[in-house]
Design a protein around this motif. Sequence first.
Motif, short mmCIF file in Angstrom:
data_model
loop_
_atom_site.label_atom_id
_atom_site.label_comp_id
_atom_site.label_asym_id
_atom_site.label_seq_id
_atom_site.Cartn_x
_atom_site.Cartn_y
_atom_site.Cartn_z
N THR B 241 0.84 -1.20 0.00
CA THR B 241 0.00 0.00 0.00
C THR B 241 0.87 1.25 0.00
O THR B 241 0.55 2.23 -0.65
CB THR B 241 -0.95 0.02 1.23
OG1 THR B 241 -0.66 -1.09 2.04
CG2 THR B 241 -2.37 -0.03 0.81
N LYS B 242 2.00 1.18 0.70
CA LYS B 242 2.88 2.34 0.76
C LYS B 242 3.45 2.67 -0.61
O LYS B 242 3.69 3.82 -0.93
CB LYS B 242 4.01 2.08 1.76
CG LYS B 242 4.16 3.22 2.77
CD LYS B 242 5.34 2.98 3.69
CE LYS B 242 4.95 2.25 4.96
NZ LYS B 242 6.11 1.72 5.69
N SER B 243 3.67 1.64 -1.44
CA SER B 243 4.25 1.91 -2.76
C SER B 243 3.17 2.15 -3.80
O SER B 243 3.41 2.04 -5.00
CB SER B 243 5.17 0.77 -3.17
OG SER B 243 4.43 -0.40 -3.33
N GLY B 244 1.96 2.49 -3.37
CA GLY B 244 0.92 2.90 -4.30
C GLY B 244 0.20 1.76 -4.99
O GLY B 244 -0.42 1.95 -6.02
N LEU B 245 0.29 0.55 -4.43
CA LEU B 245 -0.40 -0.59 -5.05
C LEU B 245 -1.61 -0.97 -4.21
O LEU B 245 -1.63 -0.77 -3.00
CB LEU B 245 0.55 -1.78 -5.13
CG LEU B 245 1.65 -1.64 -6.17
CD1 LEU B 245 2.74 -2.65 -5.92
CD2 LEU B 245 1.08 -1.80 -7.56
N ASP B 246 -2.61 -1.51 -4.89
CA ASP B 246 -3.80 -1.94 -4.19
C ASP B 246 -3.72 -3.43 -3.91
O ASP B 246 -3.40 -4.20 -4.80
CB ASP B 246 -5.03 -1.72 -5.08
CG ASP B 246 -5.53 -0.30 -4.96
OD1 ASP B 246 -5.38 0.25 -3.86
OD2 ASP B 246 -6.04 0.24 -5.94
N VAL B 247 -4.04 -3.84 -2.68
CA VAL B 247 -4.19 -5.28 -2.46
C VAL B 247 -5.61 -5.62 -2.87
O VAL B 247 -6.48 -4.75 -2.88
CB VAL B 247 -3.92 -5.67 -0.99
CG1 VAL B 247 -2.49 -5.40 -0.63
CG2 VAL B 247 -4.86 -4.96 -0.05
N PRO B 248 -5.88 -6.90 -3.23
CA PRO B 248 -7.25 -7.25 -3.59
C PRO B 248 -8.19 -6.91 -2.43
O PRO B 248 -7.79 -6.96 -1.27
CB PRO B 248 -7.18 -8.77 -3.80
CG PRO B 248 -5.77 -9.05 -4.09
CD PRO B 248 -4.97 -8.03 -3.37
N GLN B 249 -9.44 -6.58 -2.78
CA GLN B 249 -10.42 -6.19 -1.77
C GLN B 249 -10.56 -7.28 -0.70
O GLN B 249 -10.67 -6.97 0.48
CB GLN B 249 -11.76 -5.97 -2.46
CG GLN B 249 -12.41 -4.69 -2.05
CD GLN B 249 -13.79 -4.56 -2.65
OE1 GLN B 249 -14.27 -5.40 -3.39
NE2 GLN B 249 -14.44 -3.47 -2.31
N ILE B 250 -10.50 -8.54 -1.14
CA ILE B 250 -10.71 -9.64 -0.19
C ILE B 250 -9.57 -9.68 0.83
O ILE B 250 -9.78 -9.98 2.01
CB ILE B 250 -10.87 -11.01 -0.93
CG1 ILE B 250 -11.38 -12.08 0.02
CG2 ILE B 250 -9.61 -11.45 -1.62
CD1 ILE B 250 -12.78 -11.82 0.54
N THR B 251 -8.35 -9.33 0.38
CA THR B 251 -7.23 -9.26 1.32
C THR B 251 -7.47 -8.13 2.33
O THR B 251 -7.22 -8.30 3.52
CB THR B 251 -5.91 -9.04 0.56
OG1 THR B 251 -5.84 -9.98 -0.50
CG2 THR B 251 -4.72 -9.22 1.46
#
Lengths: 275, 286, 267
Positions: B241-251
């Motif tokens: 998240t810090k590097s601007g990426l989204d984890v899947p919603q379920i995660t």
Amino acid sequence: MEKVIRTEKLTFTYSAEEARSFALRKVSLDIEKGTFVAVLGHNGSGKSTFAKHLNGILLPSEGKVYSFGFDTSDPENLINIRRNVGMVFQNPDNQLVATVVEEDVAFAPENMGVPSDEIRSRVDDVLKTVGMEKFKKHAPHMLSGGQKQRIAIAGILAMEPNVLVMDEPTAMLDPVGRKEVMATIHRLNKEKGITVILITHHMDEAAQADRIVVINAGQVTHDGTPREVFAHRKELLDIGLAVPQTVEILDELGLKDVALSVDECCDILEKYLKG
Amino acid sequence: MGEILKLENVSYTYGAGTPFEKTAVKDINLTFNSGDFVAIIGHTGSGKSTLVQHFNALLPPTSGTVYINGEDINQSAATRRAARFACGLVFQYPEYQLFEETVFLDIAYGPKNMGLSEIEVKRRVLAAAEAVGIDALTLEKSPFDLSGGQKRRVAIAGIIAMEPEILVLDEPMAGLDPKGRDEILDMIKNYHDKHKTTIILVTHSMEDAARMANRIVVMCDSSVLLDGTPGEIFARHDLLTKSGLDVPQITSVLIELKNRGYDVDTSVYTIEGAKEQLMKLRGKLC
Amino acid sequence: MLKDITLGQFFPGNTFMHKLDPRVKLVVCFVFIIVLFITENLAAYALAALFIILGVKVSKTSPKMLLKSLKPIMFLVLFTSILNIFYIEGEVLVRFWILKVTKEGLMTAFYMTSRIIMLVCATSLLMYTTSPISLTDALEHLLAPLNKVKFPVHEFSMMMTIAMRFIPTLIEETDKIMAAQKARGADFESGNIFARAKALIPILVPLFVSSFRRADELATAMECRLYQGGEGRTRLNVLKLTKYDYVFMVFSAISFVLMILLNVVGI
């Protein structure tokens, strides 16, 4: 509530020779002032064709479209309609005309013949609204996709429209750009009371809307709040659309609830885990 | 499984010596094994697209070396050309490169450039068309008359027809709707299962990376931030998240449950995995 | 990256030269070039050089950049000077083999060279200190009288603006398509001229197709933004002459008159 847009049995066919004859078939919809409406559908479902009818870029083959009570098929009305119903497209590169951000934003008011000092104040205002005031002297081609799209939105806002139609504005953007643009659109809807019609195939974007209209094969198949529409997971899957994972997991676990956010989903799951 | 592609201290700087100088990739060391399915993820500007252009010698590294099967690919014009065919690269929005009169001729462009016989070219075009699901009738059409999704398949077939040992795809799902995405992803997965070609998928979708790859490389600020199995990567969601990426919603859901004090494994990234876990946990709690 | 190239070589700044009205700069530059061509006098040219040097100083342009802009025309300058030196008849200074150098030849070569160099310097200074968009603006204003003879001045300047807007986009696109075709084994560097021309087809066709698509989308977007041609249009930035412009105009006028006088008197 005041209806800003009304379509009556809107039917549209591309030229007769083309295979996909019926792009839209008898679409009748009312859109209320100040609402945030997501129009969902897969590529080729007719959702973009629908959008292009709302400000008279396309004219119905049969039926009528009224924007602010003006019939779009009367050429006399077009300027008035387009001033009120602003349209933002998918590719930000192909909507910007000038080599300097502020000149681009000024394009529409310049066309409208707004006096110079008022254009200046409008340009400064809308650039602030989309959070791009620092970039007003920049060249558009040096900006990121999300920034360019916000400039495109500012360029439309400078007309001071009441309705904003967005035709897949985030399709070409990365997650960061998508978030920037979505936050901007929501702020416009909430703070400025602008009616937003968002054409998209991103479920998480649709989940944040007040109302979802699903179009498939040129016809409206579902129309309701996100909660109501997402409850039909199987039907949506059949027409090539997915539901957000927060909805999917609850459905998989056999729960009847529909969760639109991670928090809500967790609340429901907590109840589930405790039996 | 042997080593097939190796990068040693690879750096690349755009516009060196001008005011626009920018280091796009910095000191990258990576090794890819034959038959791997690797996803490279990172936000726009993280350097991932520049990085993959080093795999087939489109960009010569400013410093460092790239090896395919142990050979430095930047030795001469001939080795660079060989690398183009050994490592097929499908660019973002590849449908914009179509130019021939018919779909058949367009797919044949790559194999023809390889100097293959007409019979071999034909065999490869037909095989590639089949792999991406383009039928015989479509082969005779103009590529400009196809739908967006079909155009993209044709463009991918154009690379597959070169039968590269490594297939690199840069954001092959960009701009497609959920159904189109699934179709392309399934097609790539099938192709990998059938031919055991090494596949490198560049994406900014964690969901797709998790679904497809057995290894994920995360790029951030021109360098490799994380490298491991999907489970290992998702366990570091804070960094992601810090590097601007989204984890899947379920995660995200599982992370939130964990924050609320439930004993869940947050490295899960699929609905099935989450379902299984939650059902088990409920069994335990009730 | 190709897209980082600044177009029209404009360097943003806040100097006296940057603040000047683009119309004034354009006209002064134009008159300067005319004066250069009608004069042929050492003192006048010294004055002209001074004028340029002053411009460089005031605009804080780096002399290095200016020299760089001279590079592409160096060949032309050398070539014309050599022709002039050897081929103009007159008082012979040196003679060897069948060639002779005349005083007149040397002088003409000197004037030609100085003329071209100063011409390039003056236009470069204009480009460095004026953004492309204000240049087009200035052109639209200065050409406005042509509207009377049905010359589509507004359309012309709109075209220029859009062209400038899309050049970086198209350069970037060309870059991408070239890379994509190279990845399919395209070879742009070897073979004879026909092979090379043929190798360009895979780049040109996609480029044309995408340009048409872009043009179509842009036209729709412009319609949505109420574009209806030049009639009744207002502008965000209205060009207005300020004190700076008057100072610059008077100063330039005096310099130019002096140059012509020096030429007439013949010092």
